[in-house]
Design a protein around this motif. Structure first.
Motif, PDB file in Angstrom:
ATOM      1  N   PRO A   1       0.838  -1.213   0.000  1.00 54.96           N
ATOM      2  CA  PRO A   1       0.000   0.000   0.000  1.00 54.96           C
ATOM      3  C   PRO A   1       0.875   1.267   0.000  1.00 54.96           C
ATOM      4  N   PRO A   2       0.520   2.300  -0.693  1.00 57.60           N
ATOM      5  CA  PRO A   2      -0.763   2.553  -1.373  1.00 57.60           C
ATOM      6  C   PRO A   2      -0.806   2.084  -2.825  1.00 57.60           C
TER       7      PRO A   2
ATOM      8  N   VAL B   1       1.194   4.879  -7.421  1.00 59.30           N
ATOM      9  CA  VAL B   1       0.558   6.195  -7.239  1.00 59.30           C
ATOM     10  C   VAL B   1       1.502   7.287  -7.756  1.00 59.30           C
ATOM     11  N   PRO B   2       0.978   8.512  -7.975  1.00 58.74           N
ATOM     12  CA  PRO B   2       1.885   9.610  -8.337  1.00 58.74           C
ATOM     13  C   PRO B   2       3.023   9.724  -7.314  1.00 58.74           C
ATOM     14  N   LEU B   3       4.209  10.054  -7.806  1.00 63.64           N
ATOM     15  CA  LEU B   3       5.433  10.026  -6.971  1.00 63.64           C
ATOM     16  C   LEU B   3       5.286  10.592  -5.558  1.00 63.64           C
ATOM     17  N   PRO B   4       4.735  11.813  -5.407  1.00 68.70           N
ATOM     18  CA  PRO B   4       4.721  12.389  -4.059  1.00 68.70           C
ATOM     19  C   PRO B   4       3.745  11.680  -3.126  1.00 68.70           C
TER      20      PRO B   4
ATOM     21  N   SER C   1       3.686  13.746 -12.757  1.00 65.18           N
ATOM     22  CA  SER C   1       3.932  13.249 -14.104  1.00 65.18           C
ATOM     23  C   SER C   1       4.740  11.974 -14.068  1.00 65.18           C
ATOM     24  N   GLY C   2       4.679  11.329 -12.924  1.00 63.69           N
ATOM     25  CA  GLY C   2       5.382  10.062 -12.807  1.00 63.69           C
ATOM     26  C   GLY C   2       4.720   9.232 -11.740  1.00 63.69           C
ATOM     27  N   PHE C   3       4.853   7.925 -11.854  1.00 67.60           N
ATOM     28  CA  PHE C   3       4.269   7.008 -10.878  1.00 67.60           C
ATOM     29  C   PHE C   3       5.369   6.263 -10.127  1.00 67.60           C
ATOM     30  N   ALA C   4       5.029   5.853  -8.909  1.00 60.97           N
ATOM     31  CA  ALA C   4       5.984   5.129  -8.082  1.00 60.97           C
ATOM     32  C   ALA C   4       5.244   3.978  -7.397  1.00 60.97           C
ATOM     33  N   GLY C   5       5.965   2.914  -7.143  1.00 59.95           N
ATOM     34  CA  GLY C   5       5.372   1.808  -6.392  1.00 59.95           C
ATOM     35  C   GLY C   5       6.452   0.901  -5.828  1.00 59.95           C
ATOM     36  N   VAL C   6       6.047   0.109  -4.845  1.00 56.78           N
ATOM     37  CA  VAL C   6       6.926  -0.913  -4.265  1.00 56.78           C
ATOM     38  C   VAL C   6       6.124  -2.214  -4.200  1.00 56.78           C
ATOM     39  N   GLY C   7       6.740  -3.289  -4.643  1.00 61.43           N
ATOM     40  CA  GLY C   7       6.087  -4.594  -4.566  1.00 61.43           C
ATOM     41  C   GLY C   7       6.976  -5.601  -3.859  1.00 61.43           C
ATOM     42  N   ARG C   8       6.340  -6.635  -3.311  1.00 61.72           N
ATOM     43  CA  ARG C   8       7.088  -7.690  -2.600  1.00 61.72           C
ATOM     44  C   ARG C   8       6.871  -9.018  -3.287  1.00 61.72           C
ATOM     45  N   LYS C   9       7.941  -9.727  -3.538  1.00 54.29           N
ATOM     46  CA  LYS C   9       7.816 -11.056  -4.140  1.00 54.29           C
ATOM     47  C   LYS C   9       7.329 -12.035  -3.068  1.00 54.29           C
ATOM     48  N   GLY C  10       6.255 -12.751  -3.385  1.00 55.48           N
ATOM     49  CA  GLY C  10       5.671 -13.651  -2.390  1.00 55.48           C
ATOM     50  C   GLY C  10       6.449 -14.951  -2.239  1.00 55.48           C
TER      51      GLY C  10
END
Ligand SMILES: C[S@@+](CC[C@H](N)C(=O)[O-])C[C@H]1O[C@@H](n2cnc3c(N)ncnc32)[C@H](O)[C@@H]1O
Length: 270
Positions: A237-238, A241-244, A261-270
Motif C-alpha cells: 500500500p498505497p 501512485v503519483p510520486l509524491p 507526471s510520474g508514478f511510483a510503487g513498491v512490490g514484494r515477491k511472495g
C-alpha cells in the motif's frame, strides 16, 4: 573542450548523456555544456522536470528507508545514475544496519564517477552493465561478492524503465530479474507518465526528441502499464501512485510544485 577529472578519456562530452542531464535537473555539477543545453531544452518543453527529478529522489529515499525497516539490507540499484547527495548506501546506513549495495549503470562516465566515489567502501560497488541483460547483472562478480541472492534483495528500478521501449522487452527483463530473487525481495520502481499532468500541454514529442538526440528512447507509459511491471509482486500500500503520494513523510505541500507526471510503487515477491 571542457573535461573534468572524473570523466575518463574516450568520453565524448559533446554528446549529452541521460545521467548528466538528470544531474543538471537535480542541481548537480557533474555535467558538461552539451548536457546542460539538452537539459535546458527539455525543461523548456516541460518546466516541471527539475521538480519531478527531486520528487523522484525523495521517493527513492522513502523506498530505501521502507526496505530497511522491512529488514532488507541488500540493494541492487539498476540505472543508478551519477552518485549525488543521499545515495542508497548512505540513506540505508543512516536508517541502520549493515547495508550492501551494487549500483549498476550502462553509462561509462557514471560508472567511472561512481567508482571514484565508492573507492575504499568494501560493502558497495558499481557494475557497468545494461538492464537489457539481467542475468549478466545478477551473475556478476560484484553481485556474487556483495549480495546473497538466497536472501531478500531490494531491486531498485528508479527512473530507468522509461528508457526501455517495447522492443527492449521491458516486462521480460523485470520477470527475469524477479525469478532470480528470493521470496520477500522488494521491487521499487518509478516511471515517467503523461497521466495526471497539471497542465493540458503536450510536451512529450519535444522531450522525446531531446532524449533521442542523447541516444535514448523515452517511453512514457500509463499508470496501468506501469502497474503491469509489478506482475509477480504483491503491491505494498498505497500501490502505484503519483510520486509524491507514495508514503509521504508529511502532509502534501499545497503551495509546492505539482509533479504528478510520474508514478511510483513498491512490490514484494511472495
Ligand atoms: C534518470 S537517471 C536515474 C538515476 C537514479 N536511479 C535516480 O532515480 O536518481 C537514469 C539512469 O539510467 C541509466 N540507464 C538508462 N538506460 C539504462 C540501461 N538500459 N541499463 C542500465 N542503465 C541505464 C542512465 O545512464 C542513467 O544514469
Amino acid at each position: 573542450m571542457e573535461r573534468s577529472a572524473w570523466a575518463q578519456p574516450g568520453i565524448d562530452p559533446s554528446v549529452p548523456s541521460l545521467s548528466r542531464m538528470y544531474d543538471f535537473y537535480l542541481g548537480g555539477s557533474h555535467n558538461f555544456e552539451a548536457d546542460r543545453a539538452a537539459a535546458r531544452e527539455a525543461i523548456a518543453a516541460f518546466p516541471g522536470l527539475p521538480a519531478l527529478a527531486l520528487a523522484n529522489r525523495a521517493f527513492l529515499r522513502r523506498a530505501v528507508r521502507y526496505a530497511v525497516a522491512e529488514g532488507v539490507s541488500q540493494f541492487v540499484d539498476i540505472g543508478s545514475g551519477i552518485l549525488t547527495f543521499g545515495n542508497v548506501h548512505e540513506i540505508a546506513r543512516r536508517t541502520g544496519g549493515d547495508t550492501r549495495v551494487v549500483y549498476v549503470d550502462n553509462d561509462p562516465v557514471t560508472v567511472a564517477h561512481s567508482r571514484a566515489v565508492l573507492a575504499g567502501d568494501d560493502r558497495t560497488d558499481i557494475l557497468a552493465a545494461d538492464l537489457r541483460g539481467p542475468s549478466a547483472i545478477l551473475d556478476s562478480e560484484q553481485v556474487g561478492r556483495l549480495i546473497d541472492l538466497g536472501r531478500p534483495v531490494a531491486l531498485l528500478l528508479v527512473a530507468v524503465m522509461h528508457f526501455l521501449g517495447e522492443d527492449d522487452k521491458p516486462h521480460e527483463r523485470i520477470a527475469e530479474l524477479r525469478d532470480m530473487l528470493a521470496p520477500g525481495s522488494l521491487l521499487a520502481l518509478t516511471h515517467a507518465s503523461p497521466e495526471h499532468r497539471p497542465t493540458a500541454s503536450a510536451p512529450d514529442a519535444r522531450i522525446s526528441e531531446v532524449y533521442r538526440k542523447a541516444g535514448a528512447t523515452l517511453a512514457l507509459r500509463s499508470g496501468a502499464e506501469i502497474t503491469h511491471f509489478f506482475e509477480g509482486f504483491d503491491l505494498v500500500p498505497p500501490g502505484v501512485v503519483p510520486l509524491p503520494d507514495w508514503r509521504p513523510d508529511g502532509p502534501p505541500d499545497e503551495e509546492g510544485p505539482k509533479v504528478n507526471s510520474g508514478f511510483a510503487g513498491v512490490g514484494r515477491k511472495g
